[in-house]
Write a protein that holds these residues in place. Structure first.
Motif, PDB file in Angstrom:
ATOM      1  N   PHE A 126      42.714 -61.902  29.804  1.00  0.00           N
ATOM      2  CA  PHE A 126      42.932 -60.997  28.487  1.00  0.00           C
ATOM      3  C   PHE A 126      41.707 -61.061  27.583  1.00  0.00           C
ATOM      4  O   PHE A 126      41.506 -60.098  27.084  1.00  0.00           O
ATOM      5  N   LEU A 127      41.084 -62.098  27.606  1.00  0.00           N
ATOM      6  CA  LEU A 127      39.714 -61.992  26.954  1.00  0.00           C
ATOM      7  C   LEU A 127      38.688 -61.287  27.367  1.00  0.00           C
ATOM      8  O   LEU A 127      38.093 -60.369  26.622  1.00  0.00           O
ATOM      9  N   PRO A 128      38.550 -61.393  28.593  1.00  0.00           N
ATOM     10  CA  PRO A 128      37.353 -60.448  29.188  1.00  0.00           C
ATOM     11  C   PRO A 128      37.794 -58.836  29.182  1.00  0.00           C
ATOM     12  O   PRO A 128      37.237 -57.915  28.927  1.00  0.00           O
ATOM     13  N   SER A 129      39.201 -58.661  29.169  1.00  0.00           N
ATOM     14  CA  SER A 129      39.490 -57.355  29.079  1.00  0.00           C
ATOM     15  C   SER A 129      39.627 -56.731  27.583  1.00  0.00           C
ATOM     16  O   SER A 129      39.006 -55.741  27.707  1.00  0.00           O
ATOM     17  N   ALA A 130      39.713 -57.666  26.669  1.00  0.00           N
ATOM     18  CA  ALA A 130      39.551 -57.057  25.396  1.00  0.00           C
ATOM     19  C   ALA A 130      37.914 -56.847  25.225  1.00  0.00           C
ATOM     20  O   ALA A 130      37.684 -55.900  24.487  1.00  0.00           O
ATOM     21  N   ILE A 131      37.027 -57.959  25.704  1.00  0.00           N
ATOM     22  CA  ILE A 131      35.595 -57.576  25.808  1.00  0.00           C
ATOM     23  C   ILE A 131      35.332 -56.226  26.589  1.00  0.00           C
ATOM     24  O   ILE A 131      34.376 -55.369  25.621  1.00  0.00           O
ATOM     25  N   ILE A 132      35.768 -56.023  27.413  1.00  0.00           N
ATOM     26  CA  ILE A 132      35.636 -54.856  28.037  1.00  0.00           C
ATOM     27  C   ILE A 132      36.033 -53.470  27.495  1.00  0.00           C
ATOM     28  O   ILE A 132      35.369 -52.405  27.336  1.00  0.00           O
ATOM     29  N   VAL A 133      37.140 -53.591  26.702  1.00  0.00           N
ATOM     30  CA  VAL A 133      37.897 -52.470  26.090  1.00  0.00           C
ATOM     31  C   VAL A 133      36.796 -52.134  24.668  1.00  0.00           C
ATOM     32  O   VAL A 133      36.648 -51.154  24.327  1.00  0.00           O
ATOM     33  N   LEU A 134      36.275 -53.272  24.320  1.00  0.00           N
ATOM     34  CA  LEU A 134      35.397 -53.016  22.979  1.00  0.00           C
ATOM     35  C   LEU A 134      34.120 -52.300  23.714  1.00  0.00           C
ATOM     36  O   LEU A 134      33.575 -51.412  23.074  1.00  0.00           O
ATOM     37  N   GLY A 135      33.788 -52.617  24.783  1.00  0.00           N
ATOM     38  CA  GLY A 135      32.689 -51.892  25.520  1.00  0.00           C
ATOM     39  C   GLY A 135      32.966 -50.197  25.697  1.00  0.00           C
ATOM     40  O   GLY A 135      32.248 -49.523  25.542  1.00  0.00           O
ATOM     41  N   LEU A 136      34.373 -50.376  26.133  1.00  0.00           N
ATOM     42  CA  LEU A 136      34.940 -48.841  26.461  1.00  0.00           C
ATOM     43  C   LEU A 136      34.933 -48.130  24.902  1.00  0.00           C
ATOM     44  O   LEU A 136      34.425 -46.897  25.006  1.00  0.00           O
ATOM     45  N   TRP A 137      35.114 -48.824  23.960  1.00  0.00           N
ATOM     46  CA  TRP A 137      34.949 -48.042  22.708  1.00  0.00           C
ATOM     47  C   TRP A 137      33.652 -47.639  22.285  1.00  0.00           C
ATOM     48  O   TRP A 137      33.378 -46.451  21.764  1.00  0.00           O
ATOM     49  N   VAL A 138      32.592 -48.706  22.593  1.00  0.00           N
ATOM     50  CA  VAL A 138      31.462 -48.355  22.172  1.00  0.00           C
ATOM     51  C   VAL A 138      30.748 -47.048  22.972  1.00  0.00           C
ATOM     52  O   VAL A 138      30.200 -46.153  22.560  1.00  0.00           O
ATOM     53  N   THR A 139      30.977 -47.266  24.511  1.00  0.00           N
ATOM     54  CA  THR A 139      30.699 -46.105  25.361  1.00  0.00           C
ATOM     55  C   THR A 139      31.232 -44.797  25.205  1.00  0.00           C
ATOM     56  O   THR A 139      30.659 -43.886  25.226  1.00  0.00           O
ATOM     57  N   GLY A 140      32.760 -45.022  24.605  1.00  0.00           N
ATOM     58  CA  GLY A 140      33.182 -43.687  24.342  1.00  0.00           C
ATOM     59  C   GLY A 140      32.721 -42.981  23.043  1.00  0.00           C
ATOM     60  O   GLY A 140      32.726 -41.828  23.133  1.00  0.00           O
ATOM     61  N   ILE A 141      32.556 -43.903  21.939  1.00  0.00           N
ATOM     62  CA  ILE A 141      31.986 -43.154  21.024  1.00  0.00           C
ATOM     63  C   ILE A 141      30.376 -42.568  21.197  1.00  0.00           C
ATOM     64  O   ILE A 141      30.056 -41.538  20.860  1.00  0.00           O
ATOM     65  N   TYR A 142      29.550 -43.241  22.122  1.00  0.00           N
ATOM     66  CA  TYR A 142      28.483 -42.865  22.238  1.00  0.00           C
ATOM     67  C   TYR A 142      28.594 -41.364  23.240  1.00  0.00           C
ATOM     68  O   TYR A 142      27.940 -40.442  23.321  1.00  0.00           O
ATOM     69  N   LEU A 143      29.525 -41.392  24.250  1.00  0.00           N
ATOM     70  CA  LEU A 143      29.707 -40.299  24.902  1.00  0.00           C
ATOM     71  C   LEU A 143      30.421 -38.922  24.092  1.00  0.00           C
ATOM     72  O   LEU A 143      30.026 -37.897  24.161  1.00  0.00           O
ATOM     73  N   PHE A 144      31.023 -39.328  22.755  1.00  0.00           N
ATOM     74  CA  PHE A 144      31.649 -38.596  21.969  1.00  0.00           C
ATOM     75  C   PHE A 144      30.395 -38.189  21.267  1.00  0.00           C
ATOM     76  O   PHE A 144      30.497 -36.779  20.836  1.00  0.00           O
ATOM     77  N   LEU A 145      29.455 -38.710  20.944  1.00  0.00           N
ATOM     78  CA  LEU A 145      28.321 -38.307  19.980  1.00  0.00           C
ATOM     79  C   LEU A 145      26.977 -37.406  20.794  1.00  0.00           C
ATOM     80  O   LEU A 145      26.362 -36.678  20.114  1.00  0.00           O
ATOM     81  N   LEU A 146      27.184 -37.668  21.951  1.00  0.00           N
ATOM     82  CA  LEU A 146      25.988 -36.799  22.851  1.00  0.00           C
ATOM     83  C   LEU A 146      26.060 -35.578  22.436  1.00  0.00           C
ATOM     84  O   LEU A 146      24.834 -35.026  22.439  1.00  0.00           O
ATOM     85  N   PRO A 147      27.073 -34.656  22.628  1.00  0.00           N
ATOM     86  CA  PRO A 147      26.944 -33.377  22.317  1.00  0.00           C
ATOM     87  C   PRO A 147      26.305 -33.009  20.944  1.00  0.00           C
ATOM     88  O   PRO A 147      25.660 -32.118  20.891  1.00  0.00           O
ATOM     89  N   PHE A 148      26.719 -33.628  20.164  1.00  0.00           N
ATOM     90  CA  PHE A 148      26.223 -33.557  18.723  1.00  0.00           C
ATOM     91  C   PHE A 148      24.748 -33.844  18.621  1.00  0.00           C
ATOM     92  O   PHE A 148      23.964 -33.058  18.097  1.00  0.00           O
ATOM     93  N   ARG A 149      24.331 -34.923  19.413  1.00  0.00           N
ATOM     94  CA  ARG A 149      22.987 -35.063  19.227  1.00  0.00           C
ATOM     95  C   ARG A 149      22.148 -34.041  20.067  1.00  0.00           C
ATOM     96  O   ARG A 149      21.027 -33.669  19.538  1.00  0.00           O
ATOM     97  N   ALA A 150      22.718 -33.810  21.297  1.00  0.00           N
ATOM     98  CA  ALA A 150      21.952 -32.344  21.927  1.00  0.00           C
ATOM     99  C   ALA A 150      21.964 -31.124  21.211  1.00  0.00           C
ATOM    100  O   ALA A 150      20.849 -30.451  21.185  1.00  0.00           O
ATOM    101  N   ARG A 151      22.906 -30.871  20.337  1.00  0.00           N
ATOM    102  CA  ARG A 151      23.053 -29.472  19.430  1.00  0.00           C
ATOM    103  C   ARG A 151      21.774 -29.882  18.347  1.00  0.00           C
ATOM    104  O   ARG A 151      21.128 -28.815  18.069  1.00  0.00           O
ATOM    105  N   ALA A 152      21.659 -31.204  17.945  1.00  0.00           N
ATOM    106  CA  ALA A 152      20.717 -31.204  17.072  1.00  0.00           C
ATOM    107  C   ALA A 152      19.533 -31.133  17.368  1.00  0.00           C
ATOM    108  O   ALA A 152      18.485 -30.591  16.829  1.00  0.00           O
ATOM    109  N   GLN A 153      19.152 -31.776  18.649  1.00  0.00           N
ATOM    110  CA  GLN A 153      17.675 -31.581  19.058  1.00  0.00           C
ATOM    111  C   GLN A 153      17.432 -30.021  19.665  1.00  0.00           C
ATOM    112  O   GLN A 153      16.281 -29.679  19.217  1.00  0.00           O
ATOM    113  N   LYS A 154      18.518 -29.299  19.831  1.00  0.00           N
ATOM    114  CA  LYS A 154      18.328 -28.084  20.329  1.00  0.00           C
ATOM    115  C   LYS A 154      17.805 -27.208  18.903  1.00  0.00           C
ATOM    116  O   LYS A 154      16.960 -26.351  19.184  1.00  0.00           O
TER     117      LYS A 154
END
Length: 171
Positions: free
Chosen positions: A139-167
């Motif tokens: 359960f502890l490693p799962s919680a750490i992985i879920v935290l990583g999923l949250w971080v990578t999910g936020i990153y994936l969510f923000l990618l299109p905004f970053r690409a639009r801003a750069q464009k």
């Protein structure tokens, strides 16, 4: 795998697969625990009396709990804990078999007895129900992985905004 976007997506996908079952257990049990006061199936409702000053002895509490056959309480060894609620005029006697007996603190009368599932659900929630080592090694490693999923999910969510801003900056 030098492209961080590909690495991030693979990490996100495999992390989700690895934590699916432990996370589902934590999610469902957490929802039940959030509603334990509303769902009497999870935890018996607390009874109230007009008495707010405890006058019963510990022996009277044990004797009253013994009168409930389902609780299977014969000695103090059969009791997991006492939860004294002076403001409500009662004490909860929690048996090791998860049976709860609520007793009037002034008269020693049994107010209610019912099976209490919240402790079992809490043990499932933290992983100790499966095995004591499951808390730390599953359960502890799962919680750490879920935290990583949250971080990578936020990153994936923000990618299109970053690409639009750069464009827009280039265009």
């Amino acid at each position: 795998m030098s492209n961080p976007r590909i690495w991030n997506r693979k990490l996100h996908r495999w992390g989700a697969i690895a934590t699916a079952i432990p996370f589902l257990v934590v999610l469902i049990t957490g929802l039940l625990l959030q509603l334990k006061k509303q769902l009497h199936w999870v935890q018996p409702p607390e009874q109230r009396t007009e008495h707010t000053v405890p006058t019963v002895s510990m022996q009277q509490i044990l004797d009253a709990a013994r009168t409930v056959p389902e609780a299977k309480i014969a000695t103090w060894a059969d009791i997991d804990r006492l939860d004294v609620r002076p403001g409500k005029g009662m004490v909860k006697v929690a048996g090791v078999n998860h049976w709860e007996v609520q007793i009037d603190l002034a008269t020693g009368a049994v107010l209610q007895s019912a099976y209490r599932r919240s402790d079992l659900i809490e043990q499932m929630h933290d992983g100790s129900w499966f095995h004591e080592a499951a808390k730390l090694w599953l359960f502890l490693p799962s919680a750490i992985i879920v935290l990583g999923l949250w971080v990578t999910g936020i990153y994936l969510f923000l990618l299109p905004f970053r690409a639009r801003a750069q464009k827009q900056r280039k265009g």
